[in-house]
Design a protein around this motif. Structure first.
Motif, PDB file in Angstrom:
ATOM      1  N   LYS A  65     102.010  73.002  27.835  1.00 23.29           N
ATOM      2  CA  LYS A  65     101.968  71.976  27.966  1.00 23.29           C
ATOM      3  C   LYS A  65     102.566  71.027  26.772  1.00 23.29           C
ATOM      4  N   THR A  66     102.431  71.585  25.694  1.00 19.83           N
ATOM      5  CA  THR A  66     102.889  70.819  24.507  1.00 19.83           C
ATOM      6  C   THR A  66     104.428  71.044  24.392  1.00 19.83           C
ATOM      7  N   THR A  67     104.836  72.127  24.943  1.00 22.21           N
ATOM      8  CA  THR A  67     106.329  72.414  24.981  1.00 22.21           C
ATOM      9  C   THR A  67     106.984  71.534  26.023  1.00 22.21           C
TER      10      THR A  67
HETATM   11  N1  LIG Z   1     108.397  76.679  17.988  1.00 24.97           N
HETATM   12  C1  LIG Z   1     107.910  77.944  18.732  1.00 24.97           C
HETATM   13  N2  LIG Z   1     108.510  79.008  18.454  1.00 24.97           N
HETATM   14  C2  LIG Z   1     107.843  80.185  19.261  1.00 24.97           C
HETATM   15  N3  LIG Z   1     107.090  80.146  20.174  1.00 24.97           N
HETATM   16  C3  LIG Z   1     106.544  78.744  20.481  1.00 24.97           C
HETATM   17  C4  LIG Z   1     106.981  77.612  19.950  1.00 24.97           C
HETATM   18  N4  LIG Z   1     106.144  76.654  20.266  1.00 24.97           N
HETATM   19  C5  LIG Z   1     105.278  77.234  21.218  1.00 24.97           C
HETATM   20  N5  LIG Z   1     105.566  78.570  21.339  1.00 24.97           N
HETATM   21  C6  LIG Z   1     104.848  79.427  22.430  1.00 24.97           C
HETATM   22  O1  LIG Z   1     105.084  78.993  23.543  1.00 24.97           O
HETATM   23  C7  LIG Z   1     103.953  79.053  24.314  1.00 24.97           C
HETATM   24  C8  LIG Z   1     103.620  77.622  24.886  1.00 24.97           C
HETATM   25  O2  LIG Z   1     102.895  76.887  23.922  1.00 24.97           O
HETATM   26  P1  LIG Z   1     102.489  75.444  24.022  1.00 24.97           P
HETATM   27  O3  LIG Z   1     102.177  74.569  22.756  1.00 24.97           O
HETATM   28  O4  LIG Z   1     103.429  74.716  24.864  1.00 24.97           O
HETATM   29  O5  LIG Z   1     101.162  75.516  24.677  1.00 24.97           O
HETATM   30  P2  LIG Z   1     100.087  74.681  25.131  1.00 24.97           P
HETATM   31  O6  LIG Z   1      99.828  74.568  26.683  1.00 24.97           O
HETATM   32  O7  LIG Z   1     100.357  73.232  24.576  1.00 24.97           O
HETATM   33  O8  LIG Z   1      98.794  75.149  24.294  1.00 24.97           O
HETATM   34  P3  LIG Z   1      97.343  74.291  23.462  1.00 24.97           P
HETATM   35  O9  LIG Z   1      96.262  74.252  24.731  1.00 24.97           O
HETATM   36  O10 LIG Z   1      96.988  75.408  22.865  1.00 24.97           O
HETATM   37  O11 LIG Z   1      98.017  73.266  23.073  1.00 24.97           O
HETATM   38  C9  LIG Z   1     102.854  79.467  23.393  1.00 24.97           C
HETATM   39  O12 LIG Z   1     102.889  81.100  23.935  1.00 24.97           O
HETATM   40  C10 LIG Z   1     103.493  79.450  22.097  1.00 24.97           C
HETATM   41  O13 LIG Z   1     103.133  80.448  21.346  1.00 24.97           O
END
Ligand SMILES: Nc1ncnc2c1ncn2[C@@H]1O[C@H](COP(=O)(O)OP(=O)(O)OP(=O)(O)O)[C@@H](O)[C@H]1O
Ligand SMILES: [Mg+2]
Length: 298
Positions: free
Chosen positions: A44-46
């Protein structure tokens, strides 16, 4: 046809060997209140970072109000307000200074009227001259919201804005975000509070492992999984699990059923297996159940 507020086409992102986004496509119309849900690490955050131009996607395209986030970065960024998940601030600025600086980034020099309005809506007026470092976590989060709105973006993305925010404030924040939506802003919300998503969002996408695994109106999602549930706490959990129950938190076991007559049978079989029911609760379909079903489907 109006341009979509957000258009995401086949977006991929790899971190080393980890695939954070595996071909995400989404279109969000102007005026929608849209939910982006998924477990920790779903991407999501990505995805939001790629929209904001903070992260470069490996493949695919992203547009905000018709502006490509790479080739037309300035206009895309101008159209978007992001409330980030992480609390990062320069602790030495006051709230007002921070909002003025942010206005400056967008070339808005005389923005104090609007800043005052945002501060009032977020109940931050009395904190305008406080240093960021002196604010509590919940107040800092409100400042993040203010910061996202300072340039009056038509599209607002909130990445878990209510994490660590107390109940009263949460209500206030939702009221405010709802009003922004009524005023015509497109809202995209990420939250782990599924009850909030259920009441607020008209449409929802669920992400898992960097892929969209469900995308529909909230109502359709609820209807599609319109089974009732029975939760029991039993003296012998293994028996309940053998009968097709699902382990849920607090030592409860949950069963899905369609007709209430099935409950009688189930209870009889538990008794036969010498699993005495010590507590019991019935549940209606809600987004939390839908979410769990979707996530365990594959
Ligand atoms: N800068 C980075 N370097 C390496 N891996 C990353 C980086 N940013 C995110 N990830 C990995 O990418 C995947 C997606 O992460 P993301 O932060 O987008 O998840 P999310 O859905 O926002 O989760 P949450 O609900 O915990 O916020 C995860 O496995 C995370 O470890
Ligand atoms: Mg996140």
């Amino acid at each position: 046809m109006a341009v979509p507020a957000i258009r995401i086409s086949s977006v991929t992102k790899q971190y080393g060997r980890l695939q954070a986004l595996g071909g995400v496509s989404l279109e969000i119309a102007q005026g929608e209140f849209f939910g982006l849900l998924g477990p920790n690490g779903a991407g999501k955050t990505t995805l939001i970072s790629a929209l904001a131009g903070l992260v470069r996607a490996d493949g695919g395209t992203l547009e905000v109000m018709g502006h490509d986030v790479v080739s037309d970065y300035r206009n895309a960024r101008r159209s978007l307000g992001v409330v980030p998940q992480e609390l990062v601030f320069d602790p030495f600025f006051t709230v007002r200074e921070l909002l003025r600086i942010q206005s400056g980034y967008f070339g808005m020099r005389h923005n104090d009227d609007w800043i005052d309005e945002i501060l009032a809506s977020l109940d931050l007026t009395t904190k305008a001259s406080s240093n960021m470092r002196s604010l509590s976590g919940g107040m800092k989060r409100r400042v993040l919201v203010a910061q996202a709105l300072v340039h009056r973006p038509p599209v607002i993305v909130l990445d878990e804005p209510t994490a660590g925010v107390d109940v009263e404030l949460r209500q206030g924040l939702w009221q405010f975000v709802r009003k922004l939506n009524t005023d015509g802003h497109t809202i995209v919300l990420t939250t782990h509070y599924l009850e909030e998503a259920e009441t607020l969002c008209g449409r929802i996408a669920m992400l898992k492992g960097g892929k969209v695994v469900a995308l529909d109106t909230t109502q359709n999602l609820l209807n599609r999984f319109a089974t009732h549930s029975l939760r029991v706490r039993v003296t012998n959990r293994a028996v309940a699990l053998e009968l097709g129950g699902r382990a849920v938190e607090g030592n409860w076991v949950e069963f899905a059923f369609e007709a209430f007559a099935d409950v009688e049978q189930l209870l009889a079989r538990l008794r036969e297996g010498h699993a005495d029911v010590t507590e019991m609760a019935l549940g209606e379909p809600d987004l939390e159940r839908v979410f769990i079903e979707v996530m365990h489907r594959d």
